[in-house]
Design an enzyme around this catalytic site. Structure first.
Site, PDB file in Angstrom:
ATOM      1  N   HIS A 125       1.518   5.238  12.195  1.00  8.38           N
ATOM      2  CA  HIS A 125       2.415   4.307  11.862  1.00  8.38           C
ATOM      3  C   HIS A 125       3.539   5.122  11.581  1.00  8.38           C
ATOM      4  O   HIS A 125       4.291   6.316  10.724  1.00  8.38           O
ATOM      5  CB  HIS A 125       1.683   4.127   9.798  1.00  8.38           C
ATOM      6  CG  HIS A 125       0.876   3.522  10.208  1.00  8.38           C
ATOM      7  ND1 HIS A 125       0.431   1.783  10.089  1.00  8.38           N
ATOM      8  CD2 HIS A 125      -0.867   4.154  10.616  1.00  8.38           C
ATOM      9  CE1 HIS A 125      -0.921   2.165  10.914  1.00  8.38           C
ATOM     10  NE2 HIS A 125      -1.610   3.223  10.312  1.00  8.38           N
TER      11      HIS A 125
ATOM     12  N   GLU B 151     -11.669   1.534   7.633  1.00  2.00           N
ATOM     13  CA  GLU B 151     -11.233   1.592   7.020  1.00  2.00           C
ATOM     14  C   GLU B 151     -11.917   2.156   5.701  1.00  2.00           C
ATOM     15  O   GLU B 151     -13.171   3.115   4.592  1.00  2.00           O
ATOM     16  CB  GLU B 151     -10.106   2.108   6.838  1.00  2.00           C
ATOM     17  CG  GLU B 151      -8.573   3.191   6.175  1.00  2.00           C
ATOM     18  CD  GLU B 151      -8.351   2.911   5.793  1.00  2.00           C
ATOM     19  OE1 GLU B 151      -7.857   2.163   6.368  1.00  2.00           O
ATOM     20  OE2 GLU B 151      -7.083   3.962   5.963  1.00  2.00           O
TER      21      GLU B 151
HETATM   22  N1  HPA Z   1      -4.691   1.899   6.946  1.00  2.00           N
HETATM   23  C1  HPA Z   1      -4.540   0.351   6.627  1.00  2.00           C
HETATM   24  N2  HPA Z   1      -2.732   0.264   6.648  1.00  2.00           N
HETATM   25  C2  HPA Z   1      -1.801   1.508   6.986  1.00  2.00           C
HETATM   26  C3  HPA Z   1      -2.741   2.475   7.030  1.00  2.00           C
HETATM   27  C4  HPA Z   1      -3.944   2.706   6.497  1.00  2.00           C
HETATM   28  O1  HPA Z   1      -4.395   3.992   6.981  1.00  2.00           O
HETATM   29  N3  HPA Z   1      -1.467   3.401   7.585  1.00  2.00           N
HETATM   30  C5  HPA Z   1      -0.439   2.539   7.289  1.00  2.00           C
HETATM   31  N4  HPA Z   1      -0.556   1.405   6.628  1.00  2.00           N
HETATM   32 ZN    ZN Z   2      -3.342   3.829  10.318  1.00  2.00          ZN
END
Ligand code: HPA
Ligand code: ZN
Length: 343
Positions: free
Chosen positions: A18, A199
């Site tokens: 990102h 995640e």
């Molecule tokens: N997960 C979800 N959204 C995000 C992440 C991440 O690891 N990094 C930046 N935005």
């Molecule tokens: Zn990410």
């Protein structure tokens, strides 16, 4: 944490990064002063001391707060250029970079300011130090689908600069299916698709990303291992997972790095890659991510080579472009293996 020369030298691609997550504390302070944005910190050390997260949401709150210093085209340019310079020093030959337009347009920064700054940096970095790139426009899943659709429409005049759409931010409670219509439209407009899933959301969100969003890759995907049939499907279809070990450690997705699922995923035939996610917040760029899994999971040089090779194979480059980069990788790593195999 020193990185072994073998990891440093390996040509590699970074596929889960990102750009807002590369905002180092020094840059945050400099941009805050330049733009007259109030930040509640005076020193880099004070900022870094706040980077202790118990979960994804605690990180996201600081990440969006940090992004408030990004106002002018020049800010997006400098941010992106600094990342690409750093990545190239780590032998990243190709980077597929995510950006979060809604975190800027929502504060009144025009979409054009964001994309023009980023795009110019991609072009300059290509000619200055030969790093290739693609852009992924992510939708913030905590916002509603209409907001994502409006953002997609804003991006249409710039479609030749954006390879894919993605989905990030607060996962739990914001399933991929919420964005099925937006992704269908994006695919119809010619964009490829990726999504964060598994995640801190369940394996079923990975399945939804595949079935409802038709993504070509899964960002993270850790929780896929909870579902045997899903693992078999991901292996059979060679769907890449873009893993981020230091991110997982810092956000409590894994309790310690020795329990990271990367090795088990490789053993189950999954196409996994190693990436840095938000390196300014998680304490390491891509090589440090290779390094922590190498050390904690005892990865061999052939396994590290395989991860680098996967990074090119999992990219959105054309087949001949992939072949050329894999040839460079083989040229670098192949010699080493030849030496290792010699009597
Ligand atoms: N997960 C979800 N959204 C995000 C992440 C991440 O690891 N990094 C930046 N935005
Ligand atoms: Zn990410």
């Amino acid at each position: 944490m020193p990185v072994p020369a073998y990891i440093e030298r390996l040509p590699k691609a970074e596929l889960h990064l990102h750009i807002e997550g590369t905002l180092e504390p020094a840059m945050m302070l400099a941009f805050a002063v330049r733009n007259g944005v109030d930040v509640p910190y005076r020193t880099e050390a004070e900022i870094a001391a706040t980077y202790r997260f118990r979960n994804l949401q605690e990180f996201l709150d600081l990440y969006y707060q940090g992004s408030r210093v990004l106002i002018a085209e020049r800010d997006f340019y400098e941010l992106t250029h600094a990342y690409l310079s750093k990545a190239r020093q780590q032998n990243v030959l190709h980077a597929e970079i995510s950006f979060d337009p809604q975190s800027h347009t929502g504060r009144g920064v025009p979409f054009a300011t964001v994309i023009d700054g980023i795009h110019q940096a991609l072009q300059d970095a290509k000619s200055e130090f030969g790093i290739g790139t693609k852009l992924i426009m992510c939708f913030l899943r905590h916002l509603d689908a209409e907001d994502a659709m409006t953002t997609l429409e804003m991006a249409l005049p710039y479609r030749d600069r954006i390879a894919a759409v993605g989905l990030d931010s607060s996962e739990f409670g914001n399933p991929p299916a919420k964005f099925a219509k937006v992704f269908a439209r994006a695919r119809a407009e010619g964009f490829l698709a990726v999504a964060h899933a598994g995640e801190d959301g369940p394996a079923d969100y990975v399945r939804q990303a595949l079935d409802e969003l038709r993504v070509a890759r899964i960002d993270h995907g850790n929780r896929s291992l909870d579902d045997k049939a899903l693992v078999q499907r991901l292996a059979r279809t060679r769907t890449p997972l873009t893993l981020c070990p230091l991110s997982n450690l810092r956000l409590g997705v894994v309790p310690d790095i020795g329990r990271h699922p990367l090795r088990e995923m490789m053993a189950r035939g999954l196409m996994v890659t190693v990436n840095s996610d938000d390196p300014a917040y998680f304490g390491g760029y891509v090589n440090e991510n290779y390094r922590v899994v190498e050390e904690a999971l005892g990865l061999s040089e052939p396994e590290l080579y395989q991860l680098a090779r996967n990074s090119f194979e999992a990219s959105f480059l054309s087949a001949p472009e992939k072949q050329a980069l894999i040839a460079e990788l083989d040229n670098c790593a192949g010699r080493k293996f030849a030496v290792a195999r010699a009597p």
